[in-house]
Design a protein around this motif. Structure first.
Motif, PDB file in Angstrom:
ATOM      1  N   HIS A  93       0.853  -1.184   0.000  1.00  0.00           N
ATOM      2  CA  HIS A  93       0.000   0.000   0.000  1.00  0.00           C
ATOM      3  C   HIS A  93       0.888   1.233   0.000  1.00  0.00           C
ATOM      4  O   HIS A  93       1.950   1.237   0.623  1.00  0.00           O
ATOM      5  N   ILE A  94       0.447   2.256  -0.669  1.00  0.00           N
ATOM      6  CA  ILE A  94       1.131   3.537  -0.595  1.00  0.00           C
ATOM      7  C   ILE A  94       0.134   4.510   0.011  1.00  0.00           C
ATOM      8  O   ILE A  94      -0.937   4.760  -0.564  1.00  0.00           O
ATOM      9  N   VAL A  95       0.463   4.982   1.205  1.00  0.00           N
ATOM     10  CA  VAL A  95      -0.393   5.916   1.933  1.00  0.00           C
ATOM     11  C   VAL A  95       0.466   7.072   2.426  1.00  0.00           C
ATOM     12  O   VAL A  95       1.694   6.972   2.459  1.00  0.00           O
ATOM     13  N   SER A  96      -0.166   8.154   2.798  1.00  0.00           N
ATOM     14  CA  SER A  96       0.555   9.287   3.383  1.00  0.00           C
ATOM     15  C   SER A  96       0.383   9.248   4.894  1.00  0.00           C
ATOM     16  O   SER A  96      -0.747   9.295   5.391  1.00  0.00           O
ATOM     17  N   TRP A 145       4.955 -10.468   7.872  1.00  0.00           N
ATOM     18  CA  TRP A 145       5.799  -9.279   7.784  1.00  0.00           C
ATOM     19  C   TRP A 145       4.939  -8.040   7.808  1.00  0.00           C
ATOM     20  O   TRP A 145       3.796  -8.038   7.354  1.00  0.00           O
ATOM     21  N   HIS A 146       5.504  -6.982   8.285  1.00  0.00           N
ATOM     22  CA  HIS A 146       4.933  -5.647   8.100  1.00  0.00           C
ATOM     23  C   HIS A 146       6.106  -4.683   8.105  1.00  0.00           C
ATOM     24  O   HIS A 146       7.172  -4.984   8.637  1.00  0.00           O
ATOM     25  N   GLY A 147       5.932  -3.584   7.484  1.00  0.00           N
ATOM     26  CA  GLY A 147       7.003  -2.599   7.444  1.00  0.00           C
ATOM     27  C   GLY A 147       6.543  -1.373   6.687  1.00  0.00           C
ATOM     28  O   GLY A 147       5.508  -1.394   6.007  1.00  0.00           O
ATOM     29  N   ALA A 148       7.281  -0.324   6.833  1.00  0.00           N
ATOM     30  CA  ALA A 148       6.983   0.907   6.121  1.00  0.00           C
ATOM     31  C   ALA A 148       8.257   1.728   6.020  1.00  0.00           C
ATOM     32  O   ALA A 148       9.010   1.813   6.980  1.00  0.00           O
ATOM     33  N   VAL A 149       8.501   2.268   4.869  1.00  0.00           N
ATOM     34  CA  VAL A 149       9.608   3.205   4.673  1.00  0.00           C
ATOM     35  C   VAL A 149       9.085   4.353   3.810  1.00  0.00           C
ATOM     36  O   VAL A 149       8.228   4.151   2.942  1.00  0.00           O
ATOM     37  N   PRO A 150       9.563   5.572   4.067  1.00  0.00           N
ATOM     38  CA  PRO A 150       9.126   6.689   3.232  1.00  0.00           C
ATOM     39  C   PRO A 150       9.694   6.547   1.824  1.00  0.00           C
ATOM     40  O   PRO A 150      10.804   6.034   1.639  1.00  0.00           O
ATOM     41  N   ARG A 151       8.896   6.966   0.857  1.00  0.00           N
ATOM     42  CA  ARG A 151       9.362   6.944  -0.529  1.00  0.00           C
ATOM     43  C   ARG A 151      10.326   8.105  -0.735  1.00  0.00           C
ATOM     44  O   ARG A 151      10.214   9.141  -0.105  1.00  0.00           O
ATOM     45  N   SER A 152      11.267   7.911  -1.645  1.00  0.00           N
ATOM     46  CA  SER A 152      12.194   9.008  -1.930  1.00  0.00           C
ATOM     47  C   SER A 152      11.416  10.155  -2.562  1.00  0.00           C
ATOM     48  O   SER A 152      10.344   9.963  -3.125  1.00  0.00           O
ATOM     49  N   LYS A 153      11.945  11.327  -2.469  1.00  0.00           N
ATOM     50  CA  LYS A 153      11.255  12.509  -3.010  1.00  0.00           C
ATOM     51  C   LYS A 153      11.002  12.376  -4.506  1.00  0.00           C
ATOM     52  O   LYS A 153      10.003  12.851  -5.002  1.00  0.00           O
TER      53      LYS A 153
END
Length: 187
Positions: A137-140, A176-184
């Protein structure tokens, strides 16, 4: 509550992040005590190689000899902790720490890839085929939202493991679960 090994020294995190050590420690945690020879057969390595890496895991406190199940000829090893954690924010204060965290993140991603590569839907009944897999998923979210996601995912997993403990249909699963910010550039 599962026992954890919290790492605060980047050298210790780097030591455990070796690809073979990650696999050996994971096998000892999931499958229980084993000898270097048994682990070598599972990972396709010589017992000499696995012995060396087991001694390194021992040196850094990840494993111990299993006195309960001694093998007359060879040492049996067991994991000392159920899982390993570290404070990436704390470790990222130094270049050495950032590098150690980066390497460990790559090892974790390699593990997920290996598990998914080895998973064959054909070997499982329909009930498992329906629920197995991954999603993205891509969320803010702000950092506080990501922390809340991580905390709630961990709590939910613990609750479900307790709820279904002893269920005859239960099997070990990799979750698994995880989250990393996307590059600019990606945003």
């Amino acid at each position: 509550m599962k026992e954890q090994y919290k790492i605060s020294d980047p050298r210790v995190l780097k030591a455990v992040s070796h690809p073979l050590r990650v696999r050996l420690l994971g096998l000892l945690r999931s499958d229980g005590p084993a000898t270097a020879s048994e682990l070598g057969r599972k990972v396709g390595e010589s017992s000499g190689s696995t012995s060396y890496h087991l001694r390194e895991l021992f040196k850094y406190g990840f494993i111990e000899e299993d006195d309960d199940r001694r093998d007359g000829r060879e040492r049996r090893w067991r994991a000392r902790h159920d899982y390993t954690s570290w404070d990436a924010g704390e470790l990222s204060a130094t270049a050495e720490g950032r590098e150690a965290v980066r390497i460990m993140h790559l090892r974790q991603a390699e593990f997920v890839g290996r598990v998914m590569e080895e998973f064959d839907l054909g070997g499982w009944p329909r009930e498992w085929a329906d629920v197995a897999g991954t999603s993205d998923h891509i969320v803010s979210l702000p950092p506080a939202g990501v922390r809340e996601f991580n905390d709630k995912a961990e709590a939910l997993l613990r609750d479900l493991a307790a709820k279904y403990a002893g269920d005859p249909e239960s099997r070990q699963v990799s979750a698994w679960h995880g989250a990393v910010p996307r590059s600019k550039e990606e945003s």
